[in-house]
Design a protein around this motif. Structure first.
Motif, PDB file in Angstrom:
ATOM      1  N   GLY A 126       0.823  -1.213   0.000  1.00 51.66           N
ATOM      2  CA  GLY A 126       0.000   0.000   0.000  1.00 51.66           C
ATOM      3  C   GLY A 126       0.852   1.256   0.000  1.00 51.66           C
TER       4      GLY A 126
ATOM      5  N   GLY B  39      -3.229  -4.317  -1.392  1.00 45.10           N
ATOM      6  CA  GLY B  39      -2.343  -3.149  -1.408  1.00 45.10           C
ATOM      7  C   GLY B  39      -2.993  -1.919  -2.030  1.00 45.10           C
TER       8      GLY B  39
ATOM      9  N   ALA C  99      -3.722   1.424   0.100  1.00 46.96           N
ATOM     10  CA  ALA C  99      -3.161   2.700  -0.364  1.00 46.96           C
ATOM     11  C   ALA C  99      -4.219   3.805  -0.293  1.00 46.96           C
TER      12      ALA C  99
END
Lengths: 354, 354
Positions: B24, B311, B315
């Motif tokens: 992320g 991820g 993020a």
């Protein structure tokens, strides 16, 4: 040859006037090509007669106009509606069912008034506190019946269990399932989560020895995924879930239109798609194809159409009435309602302090 | 040059393990090309170090690993988590915010534990009963902030008014609006409908002389339509609405895939579309692009990522933390909270019988 079913129609309830009821009859006769259904059209004869006369013979011949002097307004409070609505189109449409002239009543009018009048005219089944409104929700696997979607803003645990019983019988009757699964709507699948009412309903449903394929708690996303065939909740959360799903489908539809007009190649793509898949997709996203909530818990079948619908949408509500008429779901819920009453008596005997 | 913002990350909370936190960070550094953000990565160093070392230098250089001996499990009850979690990655990540080392904490862990630990470590703002979780919902007009989406299963009227105050300040801070409108989620737009709590909250919000552009009641479909910028509800209904919208978007996505593969011409159409509009549509329907609820009401910023994200989704939650960090929304809610407290005192003085 089966006896033709009669549907009683409150023609005066829809936001845009009585024309949609007459249009709806024409549409449903086309959709259900073999149906022998007939329609008792309740409302102001001076308004209804020209609308019916404008239809072709095969539609006209199925309609019998029943004049009413008044109508229930959208602004009427339920308590006022009961006092003042005797002789209105909604009241008279309900009486046609009570008297056995019609198998179901369909109305697009004021929900609160429809609830109140149906309780007075048709009366509730023994063991039911208040009627609930059930909606059939399209899913990836078929249809999930969600109830209550707006009739009871606050519900106790035993009401939720009544909804489970009624929803299960309804799913068998309308969607032809043999042993539908039932879930209780909650904010988490762990038994620890949720408010006191849903936790108590969960215990009651497990302990009442109902003939019910109970699955436990489900969450909001499980409705569209079709994790259970029936989803039970109070009318506040159920109405918010139903309206939120409608809003989301509209939003995604708007995004699709954006996508299909974003460039020349997208437009070409959309044209190719529209030959086949897009048409089906549009039909699936059309809220008119899922219009019609059914009031459960009464001695008679009542279908509530969305007030703001058109002839296509009203036809869907009429179709639900026609499909429900020959089903035995009213008698099927009685065994489980009796078991619930017994379980509650046992529970009350165990807890004398309460 | 602005001071680089630091984000404190609980790396151990996600269902699929700590790799998604490290992934992320890489993704958000790419998405926000100019950001100077740095990350304090809390968790088991023996697991985290190889994950970080495998990343390129421009990612590694932004990350500082902070070892924790333990972690909060998804099965921990909130009360246990507070007692047993001192020294866990979630606890330590929160302490980094309390100590001023980081501007916000991001975690994909157990929501109940995150709530409980944040209350103990960061403490609540004066005048707030309990924190709420706010979600930013994409609409046809921009974004609507919905709260609470799951922290408070049962809420009183003054809690709902607190949510209105916090949600309004949050919308200004995150979406840059100047005078966001606020709606109260209900089952009907008429003032007569709804349960006692929402009716009381409606009265309180009107009488408290808040600096708030209050619109009145809204319904579930108004969220996606963006009728108001902020929608206030209890955590039970809010969570059901959020999950129902997610489920509906998934369902419509599945129908779209059906439509795009239903025939050869549909496949050709989809290929043409995919060059342009379809890519944007897919991105809009991707739940990872709206991942991240913010806990409001605390002396510090806490972002809750979906536990089951990857991820890309993590993020998005990190991005919310980075965007919130320089905003003044924590101080902006204080004036209205003071006005609400005054209004409640006046109300209490008027009704000595209660």
């Amino acid at each position: 040859m089966p006896i033709p079913v009669s549907i009683s129609v409150d023609a005066m309830g829809a936001d845009s006037g009585p024309a949609i009821a007459v249009d709806g009859i024409e549409v449903i006769l086309k959709r259900k090509a073999g149906t022998q259904a007939r329609f008792l059209l309740h409302g102001d004869e001076a308004i209804l007669k020209p609308l019916v006369d404008a239809k072709p013979e095969h539609v006209r011949s199925r309609i019998e106009i029943r004049h009413s002097d008044s109508e229930v307004r959208m602004t009427d409070k339920p308590s006022e509606a009961v006092r003042r609505s005797r002789g209105s189109s909604m009241w008279n449409a309900m009486v046609s069912v009570k008297d056995g002239e019609a198998a179901a009543v369909v109305s697009a009018g004021n929900t609160g008034a429809l609830m109140a009048i149906s309780k007075v005219v048709l009366r509730m089944k023994k063991g039911v506190h208040r009627p609930a409104i059930a909606a059939s929700w399209p899913t990836t696997r078929g249809h999930t019946v969600v109830l209550d979607v707006g009739a009871n803003v606050e519900c106790g645990p035993s009401q939720l269990v009544e909804f489970a019983i009624m929803g299960e019988a309804y799913h068998r009757a309308v969607h032809g399932s043999t042993d539908p699964t039932v879930g209780l709507l909650n904010v988490g699948q762990e038994e620890l989560k949720g408010n006191d009412v849903v936790r108590a309903a969960d215990r009651l449903i497990r302990e009442a020895h109902l003939k019910l394929n109970y699955h436990g708690f489900v969450e909001g996303d499980d409705i569209s995924l079709g994790r259970t065939d029936v989803v039970v909740t109070d009318g506040f959360s159920g109405n918010i879930a139903l309206k939120t799903a409608e809003g989301t489908a509209k939003l995604v539809g708007a995004w699709m239109r954006d996508a299909f007009t974003s460039s020349l190649s997208a437009r070409l793509g959309a044209i190719l798609l529209s030959i086949s898949g897009l048409k089906q997709l549009r039909a699936r996203l059309d809220p008119r194809t899922i219009n019609g909530g059914v009031l459960l818990g009464l001695n008679g079948m009542v279908v509530k159409s969305h007030g703001g619908t058109d002839g296509e949408g009203f036809a869907t509500a009429l179709g639900i009435g026609i499909d429900l008429a020959p089903s035995g779901f009213l008698s099927e819920i009685e065994g489980n309602l009796r078991r619930l009453a017994e379980a509650e008596e046992t529970e009350a005997a165990k807890e004398p302090a309460e």
